[in-house]
Design an enzyme around this catalytic site. Structure first.
Site: not given
Ligand code: TYM
Length: 326
Positions: A109, A191, A194
């Protein structure tokens, strides 16, 4: 046993988010034990436009309701439970700079440009550890890209427990094995994300049929002309097969059996149909809910109440053992 997960309201979620994590937000026991947080403080690290940011937060909440998650779980917004940042600060005093520098998501990032990355991006995994540990969460349904962050949460929990008192449970990631990583449609080595500037790289949960059709039809494949599940040599086709198998809830073997000896165009047409079968009913419900402020407010109020109650109890314990005036 508490299940916890978070999703950033940093754009409309993609089928990668849905198939990789959100589809795994299943009921395990009661509303009190399934906590799903809209992590808007994390999303602030990308410095969003305030009006758009608020809309995106509401949109994610409406999507959760459309998916029925509020029926079996607590949904809440991170910034409405101030204890998240309070615990994050304490954990920041235990994490090492070197540990944060090794986080691959931070490196990606910040484009390996430390000078210009904001400090929130750097300490992001500590806030994530706080999210998890605040509720003594044990099961964390996430995609593969979050494994390193969850490992850090375990490290910080152990470090805290050893230094002060055994307060935190050690969280365990729950991966949806097949969909742990859904790849970009136009660059299947990356990957699906969004926040990718090219919308052709992802399917958003709110894309209409015409858009889905265009995106899948133009998705990158290869010139082999054979349908195999071979991530190394046919990453594009393998990704499409994974998405199909998840949409249809069948195994990869069953998927290959179905598409064996078929043309890529046949795979793509069937995939468009399979995705639409999943997304159409979600979108119907979403558009009913997004303008129903009463439902949205009620879910938020209920969620904040449950989360806050738990968070306050945990922070009292934490502050006491750390020696902070509370
Ligand atoms: P975020 O918002 O980027 O993504 C949300 C969830 O979607 C999963 N994900 C994917 N899984 C499979 N293939 C993909 N291409 C893909 N893109 C995203 C992510 O692994 C995630 O589970 N840091 C986290 C948010 C967060 C969080 C937490 C998660 C903040 N605090 C506590 C679990 C527990 C994030 O950026 O997710």
């Amino acid at each position: 046993m508490i299940t916890f997960s978070g999703v950033q309201p940093s754009g409309i979620i993609t089928i990668g988010n849905y198939l990789g994590a959100i589809q795994n937000f299943n009921p395990n026991s009661s509303k009190e034990n399934n906590l799903y947080c809209i992590v808007n403080l994390h999303a602030l690290t990308s410095n969003p436009d305030p009006l758009l940011f608020k809309e995106q937060t509401k949109s994610l909440l409406a999507l959760y309701i459309a998916l029925g998650i509020d029926q079996h779980s607590t949904i809440f917004i991170q910034s409405q439970v101030k204890e998240h940042t309070e615990l994050a600060w304490i954990l920041q005093t235990l994490v090492k700079m070197g540990e944060l520098e090794r986080m691959t998501q931070y490196k990606d990032k910040s484009n390996n440009n430390k000078e210009n990355a904001n400090a929130g991006l750097f300490t992001y995994p500590v806030l994530m550890a706080a999210d998890i540990l605040l509720y003594n969460s044990e099961t964390i349904p996430v995609g593969q890209d979050q494994l390193q962050h969850i490992e850090l949460a375990r490290t910080l929990a152990t470090r805290f427990n050893n230094k002060y008192q055994e307060i935190f449970k050690l969280p365990v990631a729950k991966l949806n094995k097949k969909g742990a990583k859904i790849y970009s449609l136009n660059d299947p080595l990356k990957k699906m994300s969004k926040s990718d500037p090219n919308p052709k790289s992802y399917i958003s949960i709110l894309d209409d049929l015409k858009t889905i059709t265009k995106k899948i039809k133009s998705s990158t494949t290869d010139s082999l002309g054979e349908i195999n599940y071979d991530i190394e040599n046919q990453p594009g086709i393998s990704n499409l097969l994974t998405i199909y198998s998840l949409c249809k809830n069948i195994t990869i073997d069953q998927t290959i059996e179905f598409f064996k000896d078929q043309k890529y165009s046949f795979l793509k047409e069937n995939l468009i149909e399979a995705i639409w079968q999943i997304l159409e009913p979600i979108q119907d419900k979403y558009y009913q809910i997004i303008d129903n402020q009463k439902i949205i407010d009620q879910v938020l109020k209920d969620g904040q109440k449950i989360a806050k109650q738990k968070a306050e109890i945990q922070m009292k314990k934490v502050n006491k053992v750390v020696g902070l005036y509370d």
